[in-house]
Design an enzyme around this catalytic site. Structure first.
Site, PDB file in Angstrom:
ATOM      1  CG  HIS A  73     -13.658 -20.223  -0.177  1.00  0.00           C
ATOM      2  ND1 HIS A  73     -12.809 -19.922   0.854  1.00  0.00           N
ATOM      3  CD2 HIS A  73     -14.027 -21.507   0.044  1.00  0.00           C
ATOM      4  CE1 HIS A  73     -12.667 -20.964   1.647  1.00  0.00           C
ATOM      5  NE2 HIS A  73     -13.402 -21.937   1.174  1.00  0.00           N
ATOM      6  CG  ASP A 104     -11.841 -16.832   1.974  1.00  0.00           C
ATOM      7  OD1 ASP A 104     -13.011 -16.793   1.559  1.00  0.00           O
ATOM      8  OD2 ASP A 104     -11.132 -17.856   1.926  1.00  0.00           O
ATOM      9  CB  SER A 138     -14.497 -23.475   4.064  1.00  0.00           C
ATOM     10  OG  SER A 138     -13.399 -23.943   3.352  1.00  0.00           O
TER      11      SER A 138
END
Length: 573
Positions: free
Chosen positions: A140, A171, A249
């Site tokens: 993402h 992911d 992230s």
């Protein structure tokens, strides 16, 4: 975390923190994919704050103060140092110089106006260097990318990166940099084994508003099959109590040996929960890397195309002919497009998968004192691998050798960077339904990921198109190329008077012929020469247009709205 407007009362003990399941439907938890990673230092624990403000006699404290651990030595030129911990065990300082900052420019497709794209936006996240001149980050973090750049710790130079593979389901994204200067003085991160409960972890990443590394420490509090929000799938995951904030992230999570045990990727935001973060563990990471190395691209995680039911009720087990020593789960439905549909049947009892017995609740042995959902066994396989499934059918035990494949959903969870398909005739905009399309129809997507609840509100089941949501949750494709085709909107013109209010309505048939997918609909309309075009919609609605005037009006409508073509490139013959 507790919201700013909700203060705890004095002289009242805080409730024991309950472990929350982000997939539970009983509470309105929001598990979101984290963008623009930020790692911040841990705040003072709630219990400590309460003791500072407590009235009355202060709590007795021991006369001697516990020994404080010595601070670890500084890292020089990226070399690993060793520092003693309180318990006297040597703790290896992780390789900080391998952690990089990821800058990405995104340009998302405009699913409501599929002939154009949205305004581009920028984000920053984290990543880390692994072997063979590669970098790992979150999928993402580089979704719908137009440009990706990396910056090393302590450097003022941003290097252009190439995206090698994007694993939407897990992911994870794999990057590389062609400039040799980027790799100078950088040692790759080494992967460790899956940690145990209560093992210490250190999450490293880059915070918003600065370029320096920030570190958060915690412990592993849960290991189980988790819902991966970005991938709309369920895979093995770690729950930790270290804060994972916007900007973390793609950053690595290290153990005490300085080995990477996971990638930070999402967190749980709920008023009754604090510091609940989730990490992609090494088995999932290694599966992604090996999949890429074996196939030259990412092929995905295989799935067993079934829906199953627990067999915990003794009466049900007896009715199904199960013996006292037999355990398993009952097949409810089978995906007609999956290879399993050729051998498995509804009401078969799956007793084992690859010689591993399945319990009545659908779990299998994991580690000492731990059990995990049997989908974990499937996720360890690769697309195209074979698996032996033992089933009970009519009191007979059967074994089947099944070739595993990736899952194809009737309403796909992602568009995977492809421009959306569309077809326009007489102002009617036809397109296909996907999860991003459903999200975009109520509010515009922001740089942060939106859940269906965020898109349609807490009552999204009532606000979103009901039949489309029902198909999203329960429908299976009947053929490999089946799509849900809808009238997205009607571009108002004289020819479509009376049809202006048709929005997000499924097209069932054209002139009596079922609509299988958008390409078949476009071909039927383009090659149709009879006097009237007739579209059968859901809820028994119909649309009738004169063929000749409809095709003539389309040209003027395209010019009025600045639309370059009446049909998307992927649908053109």
């Amino acid at each position: 975390m507790v919201s700013d407007g909700k203060r705890k009362k004095r002289d009242r003990k805080s409730k024991t923190q309950t472990t929350l399941d982000p997939t539970s439907s009983t509470i309105n938890d929001e598990v979101f994919s984290v963008n623009n990673v930020e790692i911040v230092n841990s705040t003072t624990p709630t219990s400590a704050k309460k003791n500072e403000n407590r009235r009355g006699r202060p709590k007795k404290r021991p006369k001697h103060s516990p020994e404080k651990p010595e601070k670890p030595p500084p890292i020089v030129n990226g070399e690993i140092g060793v520092a003693p911990t309180v318990e006297g065990v040597n703790r290896v300082v992780p390789e900080m110089d391998a952690v990089v900052k990821v800058f990405c420019v995104h340009t998302e497709p405009n699913l409501s106006l599929p002939w154009q794209r949205k305004r581009q936006y920028s984000s920053s996240s984290s990543g880390f260097v692994i072997s063979e001149r590669r970098v790992l980050t979150n999928a993402h973090s580089v979704e719908h990318y137009t440009q990706v750049k990396l910056k090393k710790r302590g450097s003022d130079t941003k290097y252009l990166a190439t995206v090698l593979a994007i694993g939407t389901e897990c992911d994870i994204a794999l990057l590389t940099v062609n400039d040799d200067e980027f790799w100078e003085g950088v040692s790759p991160v080494e992967f460790g084994e899956l940690p145990a409960l209560q093992d210490a972890v250190t999450v490293v990443g880059y915070p918003i508003g600065g370029d320096t590394i920030s570190v958060t420490s915690g412990v592993v509090s849960r290991i189980e099959i988790l819902s991966y929000v970005h991938g709309s799938t369920e895979l093995l995951g770690l729950q930790i109590d270290a804060a994972i904030n916007s900007g973390n992230s793609g950053g690595p999570a290290f153990n005490d040996k300085g080995e990477c045990v996971g990638i930070a990727f999402q967190s749980l935001k709920h008023e009754d929960a604090e510091n609940i973060g989730y990490v992609i563990p090494t088995p999932v990471i290694k599966h992604f890397i090996q999949d890429y190395e074996r196939n030259g691209s990412y092929t995905g995680f295989p799935f067993l195309g079934i829906e199953w039911q627990k067999m915990e009720n003794p009466d049900m087990r007896m009715a199904m002919g199960m013996k006292s020593d037999q355990k398993g789960v009952r097949i409810r439905r089978i995906d007609p497009t999956a290879p399993e549909s050729e051998v498995l049947q509804p009401s078969d009892i799956i007793l084992s998968f690859d010689r591993v017995d399945i319990a009545n609740d659908g779990t299998v042995p994991f580690r000492h004192g731990e059990r995990i959902g049997f989908s974990y066994l499937i996720s360890q396989k690769y697309t195209g691998d074979n698996a032996v499934i033992k089933v009970l059918r009519n009191s007979m035990t059967l074994e089947f050798d099944i070739k595993l494949s990736t899952q194809r959903r009737l309403i796909p969870p992602h568009v995977k960077g492809k421009p959306p398909s569309y077809y326009i005739i007489a102002g009617f905009v036809f397109t296909t339904v996907s999860v991003p399309y459903l999200r975009s129809e109520d509010i515009e997507l922001s740089p942060h990921r939106k859940t269906l609840e965020e898109a349609y509100g807490k009552e999204y089941e009532l606000e979103a198109p009901i039949k489309l949501l029902d198909k999203l949750l329960h429908s299976m494709p009947q053929s490999p190329d089946e799509q849900i085709v809808v009238v997205s909107q009607v571009l108002v013109a004289d020819i479509n008077i009376g049809y202006e209010d048709i929005v997000n309505t499924q097209v069932v048939a054209f002139n009596g012929k079922p609509v299988k997918n958008l390409k078949s609909l476009a071909n039927m309309v383009e090659n149709f020469d009879d006097e009237f075009l007739k579209f059968d919609l859901e809820y028994d609605q119909i649309v009738v247009l004169r063929t000749k005037t409809a095709k003539e009006a389309t040209v003027d409508i395209l010019t009025t709205h600045g639309i370059p073509s009446a049909i998307s490139d992927d649908l053109k013959p």
